[in-house]
Design a protein around this motif. Structure first.
Motif, PDB file in Angstrom:
ATOM      1  N   PHE A 111       8.696  18.945 -21.165  1.00  0.00           N
ATOM      2  CA  PHE A 111       7.484  19.739 -21.008  1.00  0.00           C
ATOM      3  C   PHE A 111       7.729  20.805 -19.942  1.00  0.00           C
ATOM      4  N   SER A 112       6.957  21.869 -20.009  1.00  0.00           N
ATOM      5  CA  SER A 112       7.027  22.902 -18.972  1.00  0.00           C
ATOM      6  C   SER A 112       5.665  23.059 -18.307  1.00  0.00           C
ATOM      7  N   PHE A 113       5.685  23.551 -17.099  1.00  0.00           N
ATOM      8  CA  PHE A 113       4.454  23.957 -16.422  1.00  0.00           C
ATOM      9  C   PHE A 113       4.769  25.129 -15.516  1.00  0.00           C
ATOM     10  N   THR A 114       3.765  25.937 -15.273  1.00  0.00           N
ATOM     11  CA  THR A 114       3.916  27.119 -14.428  1.00  0.00           C
ATOM     12  C   THR A 114       3.092  26.937 -13.165  1.00  0.00           C
ATOM     13  N   ILE A 115       3.743  27.087 -12.034  1.00  0.00           N
ATOM     14  CA  ILE A 115       3.038  27.062 -10.749  1.00  0.00           C
ATOM     15  C   ILE A 115       2.725  28.501 -10.375  1.00  0.00           C
ATOM     16  N   GLU A 116       1.450  28.793 -10.182  1.00  0.00           N
ATOM     17  CA  GLU A 116       1.020  30.144  -9.879  1.00  0.00           C
ATOM     18  C   GLU A 116       0.705  30.278  -8.394  1.00  0.00           C
ATOM     19  N   PRO A 117       0.507  31.512  -7.933  1.00  0.00           N
ATOM     20  CA  PRO A 117       0.128  31.705  -6.526  1.00  0.00           C
ATOM     21  C   PRO A 117      -1.174  30.970  -6.228  1.00  0.00           C
ATOM     22  N   PRO A 118      -1.469  30.753  -4.950  1.00  0.00           N
ATOM     23  CA  PRO A 118      -2.685  30.017  -4.605  1.00  0.00           C
ATOM     24  C   PRO A 118      -3.950  30.603  -5.235  1.00  0.00           C
ATOM     25  N   PHE A 119      -4.014  31.933  -5.367  1.00  0.00           N
ATOM     26  CA  PHE A 119      -5.167  32.554  -6.003  1.00  0.00           C
ATOM     27  C   PHE A 119      -4.686  33.750  -6.814  1.00  0.00           C
ATOM     28  N   PRO A 120      -5.306  34.010  -7.964  1.00  0.00           N
ATOM     29  CA  PRO A 120      -4.950  35.219  -8.704  1.00  0.00           C
ATOM     30  C   PRO A 120      -5.347  36.455  -7.913  1.00  0.00           C
ATOM     31  N   PRO A 121      -4.613  37.561  -8.086  1.00  0.00           N
ATOM     32  CA  PRO A 121      -4.962  38.779  -7.344  1.00  0.00           C
ATOM     33  C   PRO A 121      -6.362  39.260  -7.711  1.00  0.00           C
ATOM     34  N   VAL A 122      -6.911  40.091  -6.854  1.00  0.00           N
ATOM     35  CA  VAL A 122      -8.242  40.626  -7.119  1.00  0.00           C
ATOM     36  C   VAL A 122      -8.158  41.625  -8.265  1.00  0.00           C
ATOM     37  N   ALA A 123      -9.313  41.861  -8.889  1.00  0.00           N
ATOM     38  CA  ALA A 123      -9.387  42.793 -10.006  1.00  0.00           C
ATOM     39  C   ALA A 123      -9.150  44.218  -9.524  1.00  0.00           C
ATOM     40  N   ASP A 124      -8.729  45.091 -10.443  1.00  0.00           N
ATOM     41  CA  ASP A 124      -8.648  46.506 -10.109  1.00  0.00           C
ATOM     42  C   ASP A 124      -9.233  47.311 -11.278  1.00  0.00           C
ATOM     43  N   SER A 125      -9.195  48.650 -11.158  1.00  0.00           N
ATOM     44  CA  SER A 125      -9.710  49.541 -12.195  1.00  0.00           C
ATOM     45  C   SER A 125     -11.126  49.158 -12.601  1.00  0.00           C
ATOM     46  N   LEU A 126     -12.035  49.209 -11.642  1.00  0.00           N
ATOM     47  CA  LEU A 126     -13.433  48.903 -11.929  1.00  0.00           C
ATOM     48  C   LEU A 126     -14.107  50.100 -12.583  1.00  0.00           C
TER      49      LEU A 126
END
Length: 555
Positions: free
Chosen positions: A315-330
């Motif tokens: 099996f595989s799993f992905t460890i991501e950063p502690p939080f996703p980056p903030v949104a841009d291009s509002l």
């Protein structure tokens, strides 16, 4: 006489019960944990030479309760209730030299094929400096005749060759393969002999978790990985891994799973040196903290005989950063027909009191998705006081990396000629919620802008003065309104004049209503100029300004 017959019958019954009990044989595999309570287990027998009070003998309990020897372990293995041990509750000093043995019930060897495997764990605090001191032995006996089949010595030296023991004070395992020939039953016996009366004030010998089974050449079943599910997104840090329990069998019954082997690595399949590896005795483990990245993991099982199962599916799993980056291009109100096109930075004006909002989702994990969002609107740039808060909202279908959200509606009207700020945060497939984006500001247009801009949802304001002068809608009024929206506001000077008119026009219209004829005469040149497409917008603006000045003076 009847009483005598009754008691004779009872005696015969007890003899028969005893005979049946004596002939009963424990089948393979045989296990004894010595945790049933105080005293020896059913079918076990004990003899000793000590005449001290209390006597030094084999018994089942958890004494002495202190540490055994210099090691970390106590009188029982793994915190169990009791163990089989030789002492008087304190040590094995007694009144001089002493000895004792304890023997198991008969164990059937049907299916063993001429060989049995005996496993147990032991701990000790005894003399170990000379081969003639404190003899510790285990024997395998013919179950019926009690003839010795094999003897195993646990002294430091001596005959027969001693078995290797771990350091004193530490519980450790022994696994002994014993040829037994064709005997149908066996018994296990433990013996302890102080040999002399010197150096006996020690804790004694402790035996726990006895097992007797057949030789095992059958591998355990293959584990099935459970969590994290294949291709999962998990939070940064230590990762809990879980899989199904494996089972084991031998030629004479159930076997025992000794441990599992877990391998985690950035390659598929995992290869050494691993990012993480472990050998837990249960079907779960928590990794050490792992860096951000994609990992592959698998598990295999090992039984008590050392047989190893095949590896599980990887099996595989992905460890991501502690939080996703903030949104841009509002974006603010970009998709509303005819409204201000959204862009980053300050949007001015927005000609809609209830605009739409949208943003681009960003996450470095290209296989990740946004499954939820939350956005807020406030006239307060610190967002301490909110004018609108969507609360957590789900996204269906999930939003992929780099995609833009659907239009987000607010269902309320914002105040005109007011600057607002809005921000958004996303929740990704791993359940992590990012920080709010940097706020984007925008201004809701004022009443003048709502009245003259195309695409407005707030039409209905007529031209004040011309409507009053011509006493209602007319071709001249419609022409002047089209000229104002199409030509006058094409120049900056015209925009200034039009804005001033939006402020003073109501008062001017009062004067026009009092003298409509004069007002029509004054508007005639402007209406004529407005009817010629080639007329200069700047010239028309000047004429319009002169008209307003004249109206103001008349007022």
């Amino acid at each position: 006489m009847r009483g005598k017959v009754k008691y004779a019958g009872l005696a015969l019954a007890l003899v028969l019960v005893a005979a049946v009990g004596a002939s009963a044989q424990a089948p393979l595999p045989f296990t004894e944990t010595f945790d049933a309570g105080a005293g020896l287990p059913v079918g076990w027998t004990e003899t000793h030479t000590s005449v001290s009070v209390p006597p030094v003998q084999w018994s089942v309990d958890a004494t002495p309760a202190g540490l055994v020897g210099p090691g970390p372990d106590g009188p029982t293995f793994g915190g169990s209730v009791g163990s089989l041990n030789y002492n008087d509750g304190t040590n094995f000093a007694g009144t001089g030299s002493n000895s004792g043995n304890v023997t198991s019930p008969e164990i059937s060897t049907v299916g063993a094929g001429g060989t049995i495997v005996v496993t147990f764990r032991c701990n000790y605090q005894t003399e170990t400096t000379a081969g003639t001191f404190d003899v510790r032995q285990m024997q395998v006996l013919n179950g019926a005749t009690l003839a010795v089949i094999s003897t195993f010595n646990f002294q430091t030296t001596g005959v027969p060759v001693p078995q290797t023991c771990a350091a004193m004070g530490t519980y450790h395992a022994h696994t002994l393969s014993v040829p037994i020939g064709v005997v149908p039953t066996v018994r296990i016996r433990y013996l302890f002999n102080t040999v002399d009366g010197v150096g006996n004030a020690f804790d004694g010998w402790f035996v726990d978790s006895l097992g007797v089974t057949c030789p095992d050449a059958i591998a355990p079943t293959v584990p099935t990985l459970l969590t994290p599910a294949d291709a999962s997104i998990v939070s940064a840090g230590a990762v809990p891994l879980d899989w199904t329990d494996s089972t084991d069998t031998t030629s004479c019954g159930a076997g025992t799973i000794a441990n599992y082997v877990v391998e985690v690595d950035i390659t598929n399949p995992p290869v050494a040196p691993f990012s993480f590896t472990a050998s837990p005795t249960v079907s779960t483990v928590i990794t050490t903290p792992l860096p951000v990245g994609v990992y592959f993991w698998r598990v295999r099982a090992v039984d008590a005989a050392g047989n190893v199962s095949a590896n599980s599916t990887v099996f595989s799993f992905t460890i991501e950063p502690p939080f996703p980056p903030v949104a841009d291009s509002l974006f603010v109100n970009e998709s509303t027909a005819g409204a201000q096109t959204g862009r980053s930075g300050f949007v001015d004006p927005v000609i809609d009191e209830s605009p739409n909002f949208s943003a681009i989702y960003n996450d470095p994990n290209t296989i990740d998705f946004a499954i939820g969002l939350r956005f807020q609107i406030a006239a307060d740039p610190t967002f301490l006081v909110l004018d609108f808060d969507s609360g957590p909202l789900g996204i269906a279908p999930f939003l992929a990396q780099g995609e833009r959200t659907p239009d987000l509606t607010i269902g309320i009207n914002l105040l005109r000629d007011t600057v607002y700020y809005w921000r958004i945060q996303f929740t990704d497939l791993g359940g992590l919620t990012g920080a709010f984006s940097t706020a984007q500001s925008f201004r809701i247009g004022d009443s003048f802008e709502f009245g003259v801009r195309g695409g407005s949802t707030h039409h209905g304001r007529r031209c004040y003065v011309s409507t009053a002068a011509f006493e209602g809608p007319s071709p001249q009024v419609e022409g002047l309104m089209k000229w104002r929206e199409g030509s006058l506001e094409a120049s900056s000077a015209g925009q200034v004049a039009s804005r001033w008119y939006g402020t003073a026009g109501a008062a001017c219209s009062n004067a026009a209503r009092r003298a409509p004829g004069a007002a029509r005469v004054g508007l005639a040149p402007l209406a004529t100029a407005a009817g010629h497409p080639g007329a200069s917008a700047a010239l028309a603006a000047i004429a319009f300004a002169l008209l307003l000045v004249a109206a103001a003076r008349r007022l």
